[in-house]
Design a protein around this motif. Structure first.
Motif, PDB file in Angstrom:
ATOM      1  N   ARG A 135      -5.112   4.571   8.841  1.00 26.93           N
ATOM      2  CA  ARG A 135      -5.456   4.870  10.235  1.00 26.93           C
ATOM      3  C   ARG A 135      -4.265   4.626  11.159  1.00 26.93           C
ATOM      4  O   ARG A 135      -3.969   5.441  12.048  1.00 26.93           O
ATOM      5  CB  ARG A 135      -6.647   4.006  10.660  1.00 26.93           C
ATOM      6  CG  ARG A 135      -7.030   4.105  12.126  1.00 26.93           C
ATOM      7  CD  ARG A 135      -7.436   5.522  12.551  1.00 26.93           C
ATOM      8  NE  ARG A 135      -7.935   5.524  13.914  1.00 26.93           N
ATOM      9  CZ  ARG A 135      -9.221   5.430  14.248  1.00 26.93           C
ATOM     10  NH1 ARG A 135     -10.148   5.325  13.311  1.00 26.93           N
ATOM     11  NH2 ARG A 135      -9.576   5.439  15.514  1.00 26.93           N
ATOM     12  N   VAL A 169      -7.325   0.956   4.364  1.00 29.70           N
ATOM     13  CA  VAL A 169      -7.993   1.626   5.482  1.00 29.70           C
ATOM     14  C   VAL A 169      -7.169   1.474   6.757  1.00 29.70           C
ATOM     15  O   VAL A 169      -6.974   2.430   7.519  1.00 29.70           O
ATOM     16  CB  VAL A 169      -9.411   1.060   5.689  1.00 29.70           C
ATOM     17  CG1 VAL A 169     -10.070   1.709   6.897  1.00 29.70           C
ATOM     18  CG2 VAL A 169     -10.259   1.270   4.444  1.00 29.70           C
ATOM     19  N   ARG A 170      -6.681   0.265   7.007  1.00 28.72           N
ATOM     20  CA  ARG A 170      -5.893   0.019   8.218  1.00 28.72           C
ATOM     21  C   ARG A 170      -4.574   0.780   8.197  1.00 28.72           C
ATOM     22  O   ARG A 170      -4.157   1.371   9.204  1.00 28.72           O
ATOM     23  CB  ARG A 170      -5.632  -1.484   8.384  1.00 28.72           C
ATOM     24  CG  ARG A 170      -6.851  -2.283   8.778  1.00 28.72           C
ATOM     25  CD  ARG A 170      -6.521  -3.741   9.051  1.00 28.72           C
ATOM     26  NE  ARG A 170      -6.228  -4.521   7.861  1.00 28.72           N
ATOM     27  CZ  ARG A 170      -5.022  -4.880   7.443  1.00 28.72           C
ATOM     28  NH1 ARG A 170      -3.939  -4.535   8.163  1.00 28.72           N
ATOM     29  NH2 ARG A 170      -4.846  -5.593   6.350  1.00 28.72           N
ATOM     30  N   ARG A 177      -8.979 -11.834   3.042  1.00 29.77           N
ATOM     31  CA  ARG A 177      -9.852 -11.014   3.869  1.00 29.77           C
ATOM     32  C   ARG A 177      -9.108  -9.799   4.395  1.00 29.77           C
ATOM     33  O   ARG A 177      -9.612  -8.669   4.374  1.00 29.77           O
ATOM     34  CB  ARG A 177     -10.389 -11.843   5.038  1.00 29.77           C
ATOM     35  CG  ARG A 177     -11.270 -11.073   6.010  1.00 29.77           C
ATOM     36  CD  ARG A 177     -11.288 -11.712   7.387  1.00 29.77           C
ATOM     37  NE  ARG A 177      -9.962 -11.723   8.005  1.00 29.77           N
ATOM     38  CZ  ARG A 177      -9.695 -12.210   9.213  1.00 29.77           C
ATOM     39  NH1 ARG A 177     -10.657 -12.753   9.920  1.00 29.77           N
ATOM     40  NH2 ARG A 177      -8.470 -12.190   9.698  1.00 29.77           N
ATOM     41  N   GLY A 178      -7.878 -10.018   4.872  1.00 26.80           N
ATOM     42  CA  GLY A 178      -7.093  -8.922   5.415  1.00 26.80           C
ATOM     43  C   GLY A 178      -6.742  -7.875   4.376  1.00 26.80           C
ATOM     44  O   GLY A 178      -6.791  -6.671   4.650  1.00 26.80           O
ATOM     45  N   VAL A 208      -4.310  -5.001  14.006  1.00 24.20           N
ATOM     46  CA  VAL A 208      -5.154  -3.855  14.358  1.00 24.20           C
ATOM     47  C   VAL A 208      -4.833  -3.340  15.760  1.00 24.20           C
ATOM     48  O   VAL A 208      -5.155  -2.208  16.098  1.00 24.20           O
ATOM     49  CB  VAL A 208      -6.654  -4.215  14.252  1.00 24.20           C
ATOM     50  CG1 VAL A 208      -7.029  -4.488  12.811  1.00 24.20           C
ATOM     51  CG2 VAL A 208      -7.004  -5.415  15.130  1.00 24.20           C
ATOM     52  N   TYR A 267       0.971  -6.936   8.121  1.00 21.57           N
ATOM     53  CA  TYR A 267      -0.044  -6.023   7.613  1.00 21.57           C
ATOM     54  C   TYR A 267      -0.985  -6.663   6.593  1.00 21.57           C
ATOM     55  O   TYR A 267      -2.170  -6.309   6.530  1.00 21.57           O
ATOM     56  CB  TYR A 267       0.605  -4.789   6.996  1.00 21.57           C
ATOM     57  CG  TYR A 267       1.180  -3.854   8.022  1.00 21.57           C
ATOM     58  CD1 TYR A 267       0.354  -3.132   8.878  1.00 21.57           C
ATOM     59  CD2 TYR A 267       2.560  -3.699   8.161  1.00 21.57           C
ATOM     60  CE1 TYR A 267       0.888  -2.280   9.839  1.00 21.57           C
ATOM     61  CE2 TYR A 267       3.094  -2.839   9.110  1.00 21.57           C
ATOM     62  CZ  TYR A 267       2.247  -2.141   9.938  1.00 21.57           C
ATOM     63  OH  TYR A 267       2.766  -1.294  10.895  1.00 21.57           O
ATOM     64  N   TYR A 326       0.823  -1.207   0.000  1.00 22.48           N
ATOM     65  CA  TYR A 326       0.000   0.000   0.000  1.00 22.48           C
ATOM     66  C   TYR A 326       0.862   1.265   0.000  1.00 22.48           C
ATOM     67  O   TYR A 326       0.523   2.262  -0.651  1.00 22.48           O
ATOM     68  CB  TYR A 326      -0.930  -0.009   1.215  1.00 22.48           C
ATOM     69  CG  TYR A 326      -1.873   1.173   1.257  1.00 22.48           C
ATOM     70  CD1 TYR A 326      -2.954   1.253   0.373  1.00 22.48           C
ATOM     71  CD2 TYR A 326      -1.690   2.202   2.168  1.00 22.48           C
ATOM     72  CE1 TYR A 326      -3.818   2.348   0.401  1.00 22.48           C
ATOM     73  CE2 TYR A 326      -2.551   3.287   2.208  1.00 22.48           C
ATOM     74  CZ  TYR A 326      -3.609   3.359   1.321  1.00 22.48           C
ATOM     75  OH  TYR A 326      -4.462   4.435   1.346  1.00 22.48           O
ATOM     76  N   GLY A 355      -3.212  -8.757   8.821  1.00 27.27           N
ATOM     77  CA  GLY A 355      -3.748  -7.632   9.556  1.00 27.27           C
ATOM     78  C   GLY A 355      -4.469  -7.915  10.860  1.00 27.27           C
ATOM     79  O   GLY A 355      -4.887  -6.978  11.543  1.00 27.27           O
ATOM     80  N   HIS A 356      -4.620  -9.189  11.233  1.00 30.64           N
ATOM     81  CA  HIS A 356      -5.402  -9.488  12.432  1.00 30.64           C
ATOM     82  C   HIS A 356      -4.695 -10.460  13.379  1.00 30.64           C
ATOM     83  O   HIS A 356      -5.319 -11.005  14.292  1.00 30.64           O
ATOM     84  CB  HIS A 356      -6.767 -10.059  12.041  1.00 30.64           C
ATOM     85  CG  HIS A 356      -7.616  -9.080  11.283  1.00 30.64           C
ATOM     86  ND1 HIS A 356      -8.417  -8.155  11.914  1.00 30.64           N
ATOM     87  CD2 HIS A 356      -7.752  -8.867   9.958  1.00 30.64           C
ATOM     88  CE1 HIS A 356      -9.036  -7.420  10.998  1.00 30.64           C
ATOM     89  NE2 HIS A 356      -8.646  -7.829   9.804  1.00 30.64           N
ATOM     90  N   LYS A 410      -8.370  -6.898   1.897  1.00 27.77           N
ATOM     91  CA  LYS A 410      -9.513  -6.053   1.557  1.00 27.77           C
ATOM     92  C   LYS A 410      -9.545  -4.765   2.387  1.00 27.77           C
ATOM     93  O   LYS A 410     -10.079  -3.752   1.932  1.00 27.77           O
ATOM     94  CB  LYS A 410     -10.815  -6.824   1.765  1.00 27.77           C
ATOM     95  CG  LYS A 410     -11.048  -7.934   0.743  1.00 27.77           C
ATOM     96  CD  LYS A 410     -12.328  -8.703   1.054  1.00 27.77           C
ATOM     97  CE  LYS A 410     -12.534  -9.832   0.048  1.00 27.77           C
ATOM     98  NZ  LYS A 410     -13.758 -10.627   0.353  1.00 27.77           N
ATOM     99  N   THR A 411      -8.998  -4.800   3.584  1.00 28.26           N
ATOM    100  CA  THR A 411      -9.002  -3.609   4.446  1.00 28.26           C
ATOM    101  C   THR A 411      -7.596  -3.025   4.618  1.00 28.26           C
ATOM    102  O   THR A 411      -7.397  -2.165   5.485  1.00 28.26           O
ATOM    103  CB  THR A 411      -9.574  -3.947   5.835  1.00 28.26           C
ATOM    104  OG1 THR A 411      -8.755  -4.957   6.461  1.00 28.26           O
ATOM    105  CG2 THR A 411     -11.007  -4.441   5.733  1.00 28.26           C
TER     106      THR A 411
END
Length: 297
Positions: free
Chosen positions: A166, A162-163, A155-156, A241, A111, A92, A114-115, A158-159
């Motif tokens: 922030r 945004v993550r 899944r990770g 996160v 990243y 990103y 992401g979770h 996809k966000t």
């Protein structure tokens, strides 16, 4: 790589990479030269048997920034592979292949996932010959992700944007706050204009990331911070996160000889933070309470 091959690697690397090189690869006959690639003349370390240059940028944990494009010019001139670990910034914020790298390494655990709920690693290339070699090795060793792990990574991703946005916003605010604390001697974040790699980062990346390192004035302060954080977790990973804080000297870089660790700036007073996506007011409130307790207020 084959027995007798030589690699130039960044002096400040993730401890797991250093363990792999020192305790597995060297045993198998591969030679290494550790170089501060962000400031030294890498070309001066090239030998007849040199095959590749391996770096992180920014580095873990001292946040040194290497000019990827300039290094790629050197590696191409000498017909070497340029391998870059891009875990800290993710695709990103930074795309090393566009800057001349041959292979990009990602810890997908961080990243991209992401979770903090899956283990994954990625090798990325835009060269057909390297891609075919990777495909052969993956089929031979079975080093592919299971279907459910693939789902978690997808899944990770996809966000991811945004993550990352922030987390970076939070990191900048925390870094500014830390600079004002009397028990903090140094804050290392490439988003500060005084950081030696600031202009390079502006040129080769779209952001500065959510990783930061800071040095306390006493190691006892570092221990007390780790003992008193609650919402911020004292844990070794990064890129999730949640905001995590790590003590590199005994965690990520525990197996690095002390003289090398200290030479690289990883003293007993250094903490590394992976800033998450929590409400920034909550994060700063926790830090204010913890630092007040450390000061005995």
């Amino acid at each position: 790589m084959n027995t007798g091959d030589h690699l130039i690697v960044d002096a400040d690397l993730y401890g797991g990479s250093i363990r792999l090189f020192n305790h597995v690869s060297e045993k198998n006959g591969i030679e290494f030269s550790s170089v501060d690639c962000y400031k030294e003349n890498v070309a001066g370390y090239i030998r007849e048997n040199t095959k590749a240059v391996y770096i992180e940028t920014p580095t873990n944990p001292m946040m040194n920034v290497t000019d990827i494009k300039a290094l790629a010019e050197i590696t191409k001139e000498h017909n070497l592979l340029l391998i870059i670990d891009n875990t800290f910034l993710s695709p990103y914020f930074q795309n090393p292949l566009d800057l001349g790298a041959d292979i990009v390494v990602h810890s997908g655990t961080k990243y991209l996932g992401g979770h903090n709920d899956t283990l994954a690693g990625f090798l990325v290339t835009n060269r057909e010959d390297i891609s075919e070699r990777f495909r052969f090795l993956i089929k031979t060793t079975g080093a592919g992700l299971a279907p459910f792990d693939c789902f978690l990574i997808q899944r990770g991703i996809k966000t991811l944007g945004v993550r990352m946005d922030r987390a970076q916003e939070n990191a900048i605010e925390i870094a500014k706050w830390l600079k004002k604390q009397d028990i903090v001697g140094k804050v290392i974040y490439p988003g500060f204009e005084e950081h030696p790699g600031y202009e390079i980062m502006k040129k080769q990346a779209r952001g500065f990331g959510a990783m930061l390192t800071f040095e306390l004035t006493k190691k006892e302060y570092a221990f007390e911070i780790l003992e008193n954080v609650k919402m911020i977790k004292y844990a070794e990973s990064l890129g999730g996160v949640e905001t995590l804080i790590t003590y590199p000297a005994t965690q990520t870089h525990a197996d690095v000889p002390e003289e090398i660790r200290v030479k690289n700036g990883i003293t007993d007073c250094v903490l590394r933070m992976s800033v998450g996506i929590e409400n920034i007011k909550d994060l700063l409130n926790e830090l204010e309470q913890v630092f007040a307790k450390v000061r005995g207020e």
